[in-house]
Design a protein around this motif. Structure first.
Motif, short mmCIF file in Angstrom:
data_model
loop_
_atom_site.label_atom_id
_atom_site.label_comp_id
_atom_site.label_asym_id
_atom_site.label_seq_id
_atom_site.Cartn_x
_atom_site.Cartn_y
_atom_site.Cartn_z
N TYR A 1 42.15 3.56 140.50
CA TYR A 1 43.16 3.49 139.43
C TYR A 1 42.23 2.26 138.43
CZ TYR A 1 47.47 4.90 139.80
OH TYR A 1 48.39 5.82 140.49
N GLN B 1 42.20 -0.98 135.25
CA GLN B 1 43.52 -1.90 134.69
C GLN B 1 42.68 -2.39 133.72
OE1 GLN B 1 44.65 -5.50 137.17
NE2 GLN B 1 46.13 -4.54 135.83
N GLY C 1 45.82 -4.97 128.34
CA GLY C 1 47.25 -4.33 127.27
C GLY C 1 47.27 -3.45 127.97
N MET C 2 46.99 -2.74 128.72
CA MET C 2 47.18 -1.43 128.70
C MET C 2 47.51 -0.67 130.07
SD MET C 2 45.69 0.19 126.27
CE MET C 2 45.57 2.16 127.10
N GLY C 3 47.52 -1.63 131.37
CA GLY C 3 48.26 -1.50 132.33
C GLY C 3 47.32 -0.75 133.02
N LEU C 4 47.82 -0.69 134.09
CA LEU C 4 47.00 0.82 135.53
C LEU C 4 46.84 2.40 134.86
CD1 LEU C 4 47.72 -2.29 137.65
CD2 LEU C 4 46.86 -0.68 139.00
N LEU D 1 45.21 6.00 135.81
CA LEU D 1 45.24 7.17 136.94
C LEU D 1 44.03 7.08 136.21
CD1 LEU D 1 45.66 7.78 140.18
CD2 LEU D 1 47.03 9.77 139.24
N GLU E 1 45.16 11.17 134.45
CA GLU E 1 45.00 10.53 133.34
C GLU E 1 44.13 10.43 132.79
OE1 GLU E 1 47.96 7.55 132.26
OE2 GLU E 1 47.80 7.24 130.10
N PHE F 1 40.46 -0.27 140.40
CA PHE F 1 41.78 -0.08 141.49
C PHE F 1 41.63 0.48 142.62
CE2 PHE F 1 42.91 -4.63 141.87
CZ PHE F 1 42.63 -5.34 140.44
N PHE G 1 47.82 -0.72 147.86
CA PHE G 1 46.15 -1.17 146.94
C PHE G 1 45.18 -2.04 147.98
CE2 PHE G 1 47.24 0.29 143.30
CZ PHE G 1 48.38 0.92 143.13
#
Lengths: 115, 112
Positions: B35, B37, B40-43, B45, B59, B90, B103
């Motif tokens: 992932y 991070q 403002g976008m989050g995690l 994949l 993604e 991550f 994680f």
């Protein structure tokens, strides 16, 4: 496409207060929902996991609920402490077969508990 | 302690350089994930590997390649780094049939 929203984006409370963090998701066809904690500069620590068939899970001062049909989950923290200060992330795992391994994360709620 | 180990923890690259982020888990988990991070976008994949010998796009796979070297190790490669790849990366793993994800502590990458 699944979307996960967490409200509020940030929350500041005095020590000892009970608080609720919210998570909503657009596709109710989930396998489970997981709450994570992330401390600054650190990785993610799993707090609670709720299966789609469950309504809630509890661990110590934490209680997570799930209303799958309405696409909502809440994380309740009782008697908050300064050590609870962190970012809390909600993630859903889709149901069904195929590519159901992938978590979709919300952007998190930054919690600050003031002494 | 058992878990997911990521190396390096910090890295600065110049645009166009290449590098490989390493991830290893000692929990005998079958599934592994990368992932990123961003604020403002989050995690999101990037790639995942459901089992040894298989990898699939997530993604945001563009600009990355992965290798599932064996059951323990899952590496992420940037062939030609771009400033847009500045992020915290991550790695995570999951036991087949299990629900919990473990994680790593992340790799902070800056591309200048």
């Amino acid at each position: 496409k699944q979307e996960v929203t967490q409200i509020p984006a940030a929350l500041s409370v005095p020590e000892g207060e009970n608080l609720v963090l919210n998570c909503s998701f657009t596709d109710s066809a989930i396998y489970n929902l997981q709450w994570f904690r992330q401390d600054p500069g650190k990785g993610l620590t799993s707090l609670l996991l709720i299966q789609s068939s469950q309504r809630e899970q509890t661990s110590g001062r934490l209680n997570a609920s799930l209303d799958k049909s309405s696409g909502r989950s809440t994380l309740y923290i009782a008697a908050s402490q300064p050590g609870d200060s962190a970012t809390y992330l909600c993630a859903v795992r889709p149901g069904g077969g195929g590519s159901n391994y992938k978590l979709t994360f919300g952007k998190g709620t930054l919690l600050t508990v003031n002494p | 302690n058992a878990g997911v180990t990521q190396t390096p923890k910090f890295q600065v690259l110049k645009t166009g350089q290449s590098m490989t982020l390493q991830c290893a888990q000692d929990m005998n988990h079958n599934s592994m994930y990368w992932y990123r991070q961003d604020p403002g976008m989050g995690l999101r994949l990037i790639y995942y590997s459901a089992s040894e010998g298989t990898t699939d796009k997530g993604e945001v796979p563009n600009g990355y390649n992965v290798s599932r070297l064996n059951k323990r190790e899952f590496s992420l490669r940037l062939e030609s780094a771009a400033p847009s790849q500045t992020s915290v990366y991550f790695c995570a793993s999951r036991r087949t049939g299990g629900d919990g994800y473990t994680f790593g502590s992340g790799t902070r990458l800056t591309v200048v």
